[in-house]
Design a protein around this motif. Structure first.
Motif, PDB file in Angstrom:
ATOM      1  N   ASP A 176     -12.293 -23.164 -15.664  1.00  0.00           N
ATOM      2  CA  ASP A 176     -11.914 -23.069 -14.148  1.00  0.00           C
ATOM      3  C   ASP A 176     -11.281 -21.627 -14.153  1.00  0.00           C
ATOM      4  O   ASP A 176     -10.101 -21.567 -13.344  1.00  0.00           O
ATOM      5  CB  ASP A 176     -11.281 -24.208 -13.527  1.00  0.00           C
ATOM      6  N   ILE A 177     -11.773 -20.620 -14.625  1.00  0.00           N
ATOM      7  CA  ILE A 177     -11.253 -19.218 -14.543  1.00  0.00           C
ATOM      8  C   ILE A 177     -11.490 -18.688 -13.277  1.00  0.00           C
ATOM      9  O   ILE A 177     -12.774 -18.400 -12.901  1.00  0.00           O
ATOM     10  CB  ILE A 177     -11.851 -18.412 -15.910  1.00  0.00           C
ATOM     11  N   THR A 178     -10.480 -17.989 -12.559  1.00  0.00           N
ATOM     12  CA  THR A 178     -10.849 -17.145 -11.339  1.00  0.00           C
ATOM     13  C   THR A 178     -10.148 -15.610 -11.533  1.00  0.00           C
ATOM     14  O   THR A 178      -8.856 -15.763 -11.915  1.00  0.00           O
ATOM     15  CB  THR A 178     -10.027 -17.784 -10.354  1.00  0.00           C
ATOM     16  N   VAL A 179     -10.801 -14.941 -11.374  1.00  0.00           N
ATOM     17  CA  VAL A 179     -10.308 -13.314 -11.580  1.00  0.00           C
ATOM     18  C   VAL A 179     -10.311 -12.579  -9.994  1.00  0.00           C
ATOM     19  O   VAL A 179     -11.520 -12.746  -9.509  1.00  0.00           O
ATOM     20  CB  VAL A 179     -11.077 -12.539 -12.469  1.00  0.00           C
ATOM     21  N   LYS A 180      -8.995 -12.469  -9.574  1.00  0.00           N
ATOM     22  CA  LYS A 180      -9.149 -11.645  -8.226  1.00  0.00           C
ATOM     23  C   LYS A 180      -8.513 -10.190  -8.530  1.00  0.00           C
ATOM     24  O   LYS A 180      -7.503  -9.725  -9.018  1.00  0.00           O
ATOM     25  CB  LYS A 180      -8.137 -12.487  -7.390  1.00  0.00           C
ATOM     26  N   LEU A 181      -9.399  -9.458  -7.917  1.00  0.00           N
ATOM     27  CA  LEU A 181      -8.934  -7.854  -7.721  1.00  0.00           C
ATOM     28  C   LEU A 181      -8.300  -7.865  -6.425  1.00  0.00           C
ATOM     29  O   LEU A 181      -8.920  -7.988  -5.235  1.00  0.00           O
ATOM     30  CB  LEU A 181     -10.051  -6.920  -7.756  1.00  0.00           C
ATOM     31  N   ASP A 182      -7.126  -7.555  -6.285  1.00  0.00           N
ATOM     32  CA  ASP A 182      -6.391  -7.571  -5.233  1.00  0.00           C
ATOM     33  C   ASP A 182      -6.003  -6.312  -4.492  1.00  0.00           C
ATOM     34  O   ASP A 182      -5.520  -5.400  -4.865  1.00  0.00           O
ATOM     35  CB  ASP A 182      -4.767  -8.089  -5.618  1.00  0.00           C
ATOM     36  N   LEU A 183      -7.052  -6.299  -3.291  1.00  0.00           N
ATOM     37  CA  LEU A 183      -7.053  -4.868  -2.554  1.00  0.00           C
ATOM     38  C   LEU A 183      -6.294  -5.091  -1.298  1.00  0.00           C
ATOM     39  O   LEU A 183      -6.700  -4.315  -0.254  1.00  0.00           O
ATOM     40  CB  LEU A 183      -8.394  -4.474  -2.429  1.00  0.00           C
ATOM     41  N   THR A 184      -5.458  -5.947  -0.995  1.00  0.00           N
ATOM     42  CA  THR A 184      -5.140  -6.408   0.447  1.00  0.00           C
ATOM     43  C   THR A 184      -3.711  -5.523   0.775  1.00  0.00           C
ATOM     44  O   THR A 184      -3.618  -5.507   2.028  1.00  0.00           O
ATOM     45  CB  THR A 184      -4.583  -7.969   0.174  1.00  0.00           C
ATOM     46  N   SER A 185      -3.334  -4.830  -0.257  1.00  0.00           N
ATOM     47  CA  SER A 185      -2.332  -3.976   0.247  1.00  0.00           C
ATOM     48  C   SER A 185      -2.718  -2.868   1.135  1.00  0.00           C
ATOM     49  O   SER A 185      -3.752  -2.086   0.971  1.00  0.00           O
ATOM     50  CB  SER A 185      -1.642  -3.350  -0.790  1.00  0.00           C
ATOM     51  N   THR A 186      -1.944  -2.614   2.151  1.00  0.00           N
ATOM     52  CA  THR A 186      -2.417  -1.478   3.039  1.00  0.00           C
ATOM     53  C   THR A 186      -2.049  -0.059   2.585  1.00  0.00           C
ATOM     54  O   THR A 186      -2.470   0.884   3.008  1.00  0.00           O
ATOM     55  CB  THR A 186      -1.435  -1.484   4.260  1.00  0.00           C
ATOM     56  N   LEU A 187      -1.188  -0.031   1.190  1.00  0.00           N
ATOM     57  CA  LEU A 187      -1.294   1.193   0.543  1.00  0.00           C
ATOM     58  C   LEU A 187      -2.322   1.536  -0.335  1.00  0.00           C
ATOM     59  O   LEU A 187      -2.066   2.633  -0.907  1.00  0.00           O
ATOM     60  CB  LEU A 187       0.082   1.209  -0.405  1.00  0.00           C
ATOM     61  N   THR A 188      -3.229   0.411  -0.432  1.00  0.00           N
ATOM     62  CA  THR A 188      -4.349   0.908  -1.642  1.00  0.00           C
ATOM     63  C   THR A 188      -5.469   1.175  -0.592  1.00  0.00           C
ATOM     64  O   THR A 188      -6.067   0.309   0.173  1.00  0.00           O
ATOM     65  CB  THR A 188      -4.638  -0.536  -2.104  1.00  0.00           C
ATOM     66  N   PRO A 189      -5.900   2.526  -0.666  1.00  0.00           N
ATOM     67  CA  PRO A 189      -7.068   2.941  -0.026  1.00  0.00           C
ATOM     68  C   PRO A 189      -8.474   2.678  -0.514  1.00  0.00           C
ATOM     69  O   PRO A 189      -9.435   3.354  -0.640  1.00  0.00           O
ATOM     70  CB  PRO A 189      -7.054   4.379  -0.099  1.00  0.00           C
TER      71      PRO A 189
END
Length: 407
Positions: A176-189
């Motif tokens: 049950d492996i989940t890998v999330k690339l977190d691009l939610t920050s407003t500082l990340t273009p």
């Protein structure tokens, strides 16, 4: 007759019963238990020690007591599995230690370890018994083994890919492996494109690697720089315990700057003349450049009468700046003058660049300049002088006549 025989047998059994009970009470009876095992829990691919306690709970001496380890999957031992205890007195006990290995592919959870034992294998019954041993990976971990971005540096508005290779660093299977690339920050273009930032993997065996690809785009207004992006990995072991780990990767906005250069004389250059020229540096790329320096390298066709190097500073994208130099062209030279120029600068991400350009400008002979009307010819000058003299003479005569009339 039959009834008499039956009654006789029954009476004999009743008479012998006290002797049988007395014998049972005074026979050697063994019992085996697990005192402890270390480490707890055990791990796939590792060794652990287990201590068995053997008790004589009977009323007589066990003359040839034996304990035998029966190593079934996932357990095995390098020790001799048969331990001959020998004599064990009534109500006495002894402790026996085994060193046991857990198989690399052991399933996490509770597994049985089996033993057999007897007060005397030749005359007493052999008893089998099982004990539960917990198997679990204590270092359950999935890590990022490698990172690759295509391209290495994203131009603003450019689409690319982020490739992660993740590895199960544990010895046992994880699920049950989940890998999330977190691009939610407003500082990340950056933003995902055509794919989700969540990737799921059903299971990974111990030591197994998997490749995950995310399609991303750098926002059009992205500023050059290095951006830290969290990658969160959640997973479970086979027992159901959940784990979470977060690692940081870097995505770069930048790219190779693109510049144009040209030279612009501030006056018409003739053979043997001196004047100023401007070296123009145009930043036509999408990324800014900084620490711009322009250097002119003289050759045999001209002399440099000013400093050979000029510092400009920063030039934004879609902008330009200039450096001015004073040149003296040799009197015998005319034609296309090559001015070797070196431009040194850095990208916004501090990557150094240096480019040499042969900038070209036109140097005219006096005759060429006259023919092209860039300077006045000699005949024209003479005519001009004559006209000026005639006009001056006429003005003189007119003034003289005017004075005579007044007198």
């Amino acid at each position: 007759m039959k009834t008499g025989n039956f009654l006789g047998i029954f009476l004999l059994a009743v008479l012998l019963l006290p002797f049988a009970n007395a014998n049972a009470a005074t026979s050697a009876t063994l019992d085996v238990s697990v005192l402890r095992y270390e480490p707890t829990p055990t791990e796939p691919g590792q060794y652990f020690d287990v201590w068995f306690k053997v008790d004589n709970t009977g009323g007589t001496v066990a003359t040839n007591a034996v304990l035998t380890l029966v190593p079934n999957f996932p357990f095995s031992t390098d020790d001799n599995p048969i331990t001959e205890i020998g004599i064990l007195n009534p109500l006495d006990s002894t402790t026996i230690k085994y060193r046991i290995r857990v198989a690399d592919n052991a399933i996490e959870g509770m597994s049985d370890i089996d033993v057999t034992y007897s007060a005397n294998p030749k005359t007493s019954i052999i008893v089998s018994k099982s004990f539960e041993i917990e198997v679990r990976t204590s270092d359950a971990q999935i890590g990022i083994n490698s990172i690759k971005t295509t391209p290495n540096e994203f131009l603003p508005g450019e689409v690319g890919a982020v490739t992660l290779v993740i590895k199960n660093l544990a010895d046992s299977t994880l699920k049950d492996i989940t890998v999330k690339l977190d691009l939610t920050s407003t500082l990340t273009p950056f933003a995902p494109i055509e794919t989700s930032t969540l990737k799921n993997i059903k299971t990974m065996n111990g030591g197994q690697s998997n490749t995950i690809i995310y399609n991303v785009i750098a926002t059009p207004e992205a500023v050059s720089g290095v951006y830290k992006v969290p990658v969160t990995i959640t997973f479970k072991d086979l027992v159901g315990t959940e784990y979470t780990s977060t690692e940081i990767i870097s995505l770069i906005v930048g790219g190779t700057p693109q510049i144009l250069t040209n030279i612009e004389p501030e006056t018409t250059f003739l053979s043997g003349s001196t004047g100023d020229v401007r070296a123009n540096i145009i930043n036509k790329g999408l990324v800014d450049i900084k620490y711009v320096t322009v250097k002119v390298n003289p050759n045999g066709n001209f002399e440099l009468l000013s400093n050979d190097e000029v510092y400009i500073g920063n030039i934004d994208s879609d902008d330009f700046d200039s450096a001015t130099f004073k040149l003296h062209v040799m009197s015998e030279f005319s034609g296309e003058l090559i001015v070797p120029t070196t431009v040194s600068y850095m990208s916004a991400n501090n990557k150094a660049f240096e480019k040499t350009h042969d900038l070209k400008m036109r140097v005219y002979s006096v005759d060429e300049a006259k023919n092209l009307g860039l300077i006045a010819s000699g005949s024209s000058s003479t005519t001009t002088i004559i006209v000026v003299l005639v006009v001056g003479f006429l003005i003189y005569r007119w003034n003289k006549k005017r004075k005579n009339k007044n007198n």
